[in-house]
Scaffold this active site. Sequence first.
Site, PDB file in Angstrom:
ATOM      1  N   ARG A  82      -3.918  -2.860   7.611  1.00  0.00           N
ATOM      2  CA  ARG A  82      -2.968  -2.448   6.568  1.00  0.00           C
ATOM      3  C   ARG A  82      -2.015  -3.613   6.314  1.00  0.00           C
ATOM      4  NH1 ARG A  82       2.135  -0.318   6.184  1.00  0.00           N
ATOM      5  NH2 ARG A  82       2.451   1.263   4.587  1.00  0.00           N
ATOM      6  N   LYS A 101       5.938  -7.396   9.965  1.00  0.00           N
ATOM      7  CA  LYS A 101       6.892  -6.610  10.764  1.00  0.00           C
ATOM      8  C   LYS A 101       7.819  -7.490  11.590  1.00  0.00           C
ATOM      9  CE  LYS A 101       4.696  -2.165  10.482  1.00  0.00           C
ATOM     10  NZ  LYS A 101       3.865  -1.119  11.066  1.00  0.00           N
TER      11      LYS A 101
HETATM   12  N1  HH2 Z   1       3.663   0.998   8.869  1.00  0.00           N
HETATM   13  C1  HH2 Z   1       4.514   1.326   7.896  1.00  0.00           C
HETATM   14  C2  HH2 Z   1       4.254   2.419   7.042  1.00  0.00           C
HETATM   15  N2  HH2 Z   1       3.121   3.141   7.186  1.00  0.00           N
HETATM   16  N3  HH2 Z   1       1.081   3.534   8.300  1.00  0.00           N
HETATM   17  C3  HH2 Z   1       0.212   3.229   9.277  1.00  0.00           C
HETATM   18  N4  HH2 Z   1      -0.914   3.945   9.438  1.00  0.00           N
HETATM   19  N5  HH2 Z   1       0.445   2.177  10.147  1.00  0.00           N
HETATM   20  C4  HH2 Z   1       1.550   1.412  10.054  1.00  0.00           C
HETATM   21  O1  HH2 Z   1       1.714   0.488  10.885  1.00  0.00           O
HETATM   22  C5  HH2 Z   1       2.519   1.726   9.027  1.00  0.00           C
HETATM   23  C6  HH2 Z   1       2.235   2.805   8.164  1.00  0.00           C
HETATM   24  C7  HH2 Z   1       5.759   0.517   7.691  1.00  0.00           C
HETATM   25  O2  HH2 Z   1       5.516  -0.571   6.852  1.00  0.00           O
HETATM   26  P1  HH2 Z   1       5.849  -0.620   5.282  1.00  0.00           P
HETATM   27  O3  HH2 Z   1       5.113   0.448   4.529  1.00  0.00           O
HETATM   28  O4  HH2 Z   1       5.597  -1.986   4.782  1.00  0.00           O
HETATM   29  O5  HH2 Z   1       7.400  -0.405   5.227  1.00  0.00           O
HETATM   30  P2  HH2 Z   1       8.321   0.837   4.842  1.00  0.00           P
HETATM   31  O6  HH2 Z   1       8.032   1.911   5.847  1.00  0.00           O
HETATM   32  O7  HH2 Z   1       9.715   0.280   4.963  1.00  0.00           O
HETATM   33  O8  HH2 Z   1       7.986   1.281   3.457  1.00  0.00           O
END
Ligand code: HH2
Length: 347
Positions: A320, A285
């Site tokens: 995660r 992040k």
């Molecule tokens: N962060 C993201 C998405 N889902 N779910 C939980 N429970 N906790 C988190 O911190 C979280 C999440 C964002 O990260 P990412 O999936 O890599 O990116 P994007 O939302 O751009 O797909």
Amino acid sequence: MTLRLRPLPRTSALDRPAPRHDIALPLAGSAFVWVEEVDVVEGRQTCEGLLTTDLDAAQRDRLSRQRPALCGLTLDRPRIMGILNLTPDSFSDGGRLTDPAAAVAAARSMAADADILDIGGESTRPGAEPVPVTEEIARTAPVIRAIRDAGITTPISIDTRNATTARAALAAGADMVNDVSALTHDPEMAPLVAEAGVPVCLMHAKGDPRTMQADPRYYDVVAEVLDWLDARAAAAAAAGIARARILIDPGIGFGKTLDHNMTLLRWLSVFHDTGLPVLLGASRKRFIGTVTGVETAGERLAGSLAVALHGAGQGAHVLRVHDVAQTRQALDMWQALNDPTEAQEQT
Ligand code: HH2
């Protein structure tokens, strides 16, 4: 502000070689992290320092009890949730897995080291536009079915705010729901999760992805996020979701400045005062880029591992992450170093 118990985590790799059996308690059921001292806090104000022997039975139980197994996984050690983003626009890995065959191959390779696969079809990065539900389902459900058809049995979590997407994913073979809106986005989500009897992760976010990074403010970020998650867990329970199936997540990067994210991470152990398992999603992040000066999200592996190990030391139950094999290697080392039985043998 509510008075909270902030356990001060200890591990065997710290100065004292092994838990003091008279006062040490496992932290939130961990086999690797324990607690002897607890601060009574109001927000980030420490009111009193206690030993675990000063707590009443209910408080001791809340801070130390083994959390219920998640999709058959005991939560006595940090579990790895591998991220499979089936999106064209995720902040660090968007566009990699738009072809279902590539997604199944990625799932297979991730399943070697991940305890859970978290599959999402909508980016929730700051500034992201919502995706139509039909599109989100088309991206996720067929891939989940294909993963199951390929014989991959790793538990699957569906990362969605939408009940229709969650329903399709569960029908295709998913085992739990990860809702970054903590059941606030879609009124149908809580009844669906209750009826399906699956675990759900309730994540804190301030505002929605489009606007959440526009000057977020808190009266006290730790107190506010904790109180909000407690209220969301109570709402989920009132909707018929068993407390044994609820996880909480402080939502790193969701309506938070660098300072908010760092404070939540430093104070992570206070989230065990809810008695619920804690999930941490910090991988790659923006705040890691800000601290380390690494601009490209895909190059933030080392910083991400540092945060994952910090989370492990604070007793987080689920991490995660994008870089599953590397996180597995780091956690294997962390566990070996912090194994209390090994530490005792060496005294
Ligand atoms: N962060 C993201 C998405 N889902 N779910 C939980 N429970 N906790 C988190 O911190 C979280 C999440 C964002 O990260 P990412 O999936 O890599 O990116 P994007 O939302 O751009 O797909």
